[in-house]
Design an enzyme around this catalytic site. Structure first.
Site, mmCIF file in Angstrom:
data_model
loop_
_atom_site.group_PDB
_atom_site.id
_atom_site.type_symbol
_atom_site.label_atom_id
_atom_site.label_comp_id
_atom_site.label_asym_id
_atom_site.label_seq_id
_atom_site.Cartn_x
_atom_site.Cartn_y
_atom_site.Cartn_z
ATOM 1 N N GLU A 160 -14.253 27.633 -1.435
ATOM 2 C CA GLU A 160 -14.395 28.701 -2.290
ATOM 3 C C GLU A 160 -12.918 29.740 -1.980
ATOM 4 O OE1 GLU A 160 -15.990 28.520 1.095
ATOM 5 O OE2 GLU A 160 -16.581 29.642 1.697
ATOM 6 N N HIS A 190 -14.039 24.888 3.175
ATOM 7 C CA HIS A 190 -14.327 25.935 3.029
ATOM 8 C C HIS A 190 -13.517 26.420 0.607
ATOM 9 C CE1 HIS A 190 -16.196 28.533 5.692
ATOM 10 N NE2 HIS A 190 -15.824 28.053 6.314
ATOM 11 N N CYS A 223 -19.312 23.633 4.643
ATOM 12 C CA CYS A 223 -18.848 24.001 6.364
ATOM 13 C C CYS A 223 -20.052 23.344 6.813
ATOM 14 C CB CYS A 223 -18.197 25.401 6.658
ATOM 15 S SG CYS A 223 -17.114 24.973 8.315
#
Ligand code: GLN
Length: 559
Positions: free
Chosen positions: A508, A506, A381
């Site tokens: 993750e 993102h 990001c």
């Protein structure tokens, strides 16, 4: 079959691992083939944690459908196969907002609107909603018993037991049993008091999870059982563990899932926990030596702010069978340091998501260092946005390159899109949730994913400004991921580098121990590669960035 409900409350103090306990129990029940759902109820008045400072609340977890939620939802998704939605994370703010909106529409027909029954009814309705078509719904109540804020939630779950029947509800309470070194004793009083508080509001726990540093001996369990009004076999040790993936094993060994199923009349067999044991084994004795990765950000004093990122790195380490250590680096300090020695020895550098201009120049220095010294770099990001700014300034000669988030003048290589310019509300107004992305054939990204069509979760306001695309491409930058509908840049990478991969989304949030995210697997692999190379050449000097004057590191517009 009727849905069974498990409510998880916490006592004595916060941060005992209620979320992990709920997630672990969910994993154990899912392992028995049960269809589960999870929910977090937070007692604060914010509508969601999206507007909260990560220092106060840790990471904001984003669901597929774009809800900004509590970080415990991250644990729930990592530990299970459930795909959570907006409805799985509620706050007192949301509940009150709904009830007050109903009142304004006149839906209460002139009645006095009160906490009981209106707020509690709204809470119960939301619980029922997530339990629909599921075998078990696990609901975690945020905060600690005794807090004023959590009272309406506790009252709602107390009533809920009568609404759906005692045989369908199980209360689990997590407390602390500290070991007092001075007297050499395990102390049960905090647990006794916490259960008293709970019973005062009408909730008798069916199970106690006692956080301790050692297995509770039978006499202590007996004492807790006696004072807390439950059977000793339902007093479970929640022993400290060296990594969170051991938690399901600790509970499984004590038969928690078996006992909970018995309590709720659920007939479902366990498949055993070999797969969990295997990942714990890899984490405790990996075959490859240590690899150190630096996370450069401004919330490093509260590492909970980067929970999903650090867990996804652990998943990358499991996949690569390597020992991983993380070094958290304060980007603000990095901005002020005269040299970059805090980055020395790292085999990988990661810049995670972030907001505002504090510390961004420190991150840019770290990115330049990684790019020039061929240290694997992973930008997420803002980590993509700053990598673009760094490259624009130092490779393309766009000295004034910046983002509209940081400055009012300059070359906005990162800018606000038309639809974001008109936004006035702060809460829930970013680009949120899942969006499609098409990867460039032959790129690092495409190789890592092993496919060209992906979809990932977003949480940001600013975008790469396509006006600068050709200039940057001409200087070697590769835009390896694009949104097929809007043409927005989703991924960027720099070739001729062991791993310089960045993404606007993102990744993750979608990584799990049993399903490690390909970008984290690729990044850790590259970092392991560098650390192996360094071990072979022990005297290799890590070059320091050329000395620059302070003004070189300032965004021109701020001077
Ligand atoms: N602050 C940046 C934006 O809003 C990046 C956000 C992030 O890193 N999550 O676009």
């Amino acid at each position: 079959m009727k849905t069974k409900y498990i409510f998880v409350t916490g006592g004595v103090l916060s941060s005992l691992g209620k979320g992990l306990s709920a997630a672990s129990l969910a994993a154990l029940l899912e392992n028995r083939g049960l269809k589960i759902s999870l929910m977090k109820m937070d007692p604060y008045l914010n509508v969601d944690p999206g507007t909260m400072n990560p220092f106060q609340h840790g990471e904001v977890f984003v669901t597929e459908d774009g809800a900004e939620t509590d970080l415990d939802l991250g644990h729930y998704e990592r530990f299970t196969n459930v795909n959570l939605k907006r409805e799985n994370s509620i706050t007192a703010g949301q509940v009150y907002e709904t009830v007050i909106a109903k009142e304004r529409r006149g839906e209460f027909l002139g009645g006095t609107v009160q906490v009981i029954p209106h707020i509690t009814d709204e809470i119960k309705e939301r619980i029922r909603k997530i339990g629909k078509e599921k075998d078990v719904a696990i609901v975690e109540i945020g905060g600690t018993v005794g807090d004023i804020e959590s009272l309406p939630f506790l009252e709602a779950i107390r009533q809920f037991r009568f609404d759906v029947g005692e045989e369908n509800v199980c209360f689990i309470h997590l407390t602390l049993v500290p070991y007092l070194g001075t007297s050499g004793e395990l102390k049960t009083k905090p647990t006794q008091h916490s259960v008293q508080k709970l019973r005062e509001i009408g909730i008798q726990p069916d199970f106690l999870l006692c956080r301790t540093d050692r297995i509770l001996p039978p006499d202590i369990r007996g004492k807790i059982a006696l004072f807390c009004n439950l059977q000793a076999e339902r007093v479970i040790t929640a022993k400290d563990v060296s990594n969170i993936y051991e938690v399901p094993l600790v509970y499984f060994e004590q038969g928690l899932d078996e006992k909970v199923c018995k309590r709720l009349g659920l007939k479902a067999k366990s498949k055993g926990l070999e797969k969990w044991a295997k990942i714990v084994q890899t984490l405790t004795s990996p075959s490859k030596g240590p690899t150190e990765i630096g996370i450069v950000g401004k919330y490093v004093d509260l590492t909970e702010s980067y929970k999903s990122v650090s867990e996804a790195l652990v998943h990358g380490a499991i996949a690569n069978n390597c020992k991983l250590s993380l070094r958290y680096i304060d980007s603000e300090k990095l901005e002020k340091e005269t040299d970059l020695s805090v980055l020395k020895g790292l085999s990988g550098i990661l810049v995670p998501g972030g907001f505002g201009n504090r510390g961004v120049e420190g991150k840019i220095r770290a990115i330049q260092y990684a790019r020039e010294n061929k240290i694997p770099y992973f930008g997420i990001c803002i980590g993509l946005q700053l990598a673009i700014i760094e490259y624009s300034r130092h490779v393309c000669g766009l000295n004034k390159a910046t983002s509209r988030e940081f400055s009012t003048t300059g070359e906005f290589v990162i800018d606000l899109m038309e639809d974001q310019r008109r936004v006035e509300r702060v809460g829930g107004s970013m680009r949120l949730g899942s969006y499609a992305c098409e990867l460039k054939m032959g790129s690092q990204a495409e190789k890592a994913y092993g496919k060209s069509k992906i979809s990932e979760r977003h949480r940001h306001r600013y975008e790469f400004n396509n006006h600068y695309k050709t200039i940057l491409e001409d200087s070697g930058m590769v835009f390896s991921g694009m949104n097929p509908e809007t043409g927005l840049v989703e991924m960027m990478e720099i070739p001729n580098h062991p791993w310089f991969v960045t993404c606007q989304f993102h990744p993750e949030f979608k990584s799990k121990p049993f399903l490690p995210h390909p970008l984290f697997v690729g990044f850790v692999k590259a970092a392991v590669g560098l650390s192996l190379q360094k071990r072979k050449e022990p005297k290799t000097k890590i070059p320091i960035l050329k000395k620059k004057s302070r003004s070189d590191f300032r965004i021109s517009a701020r001077n």
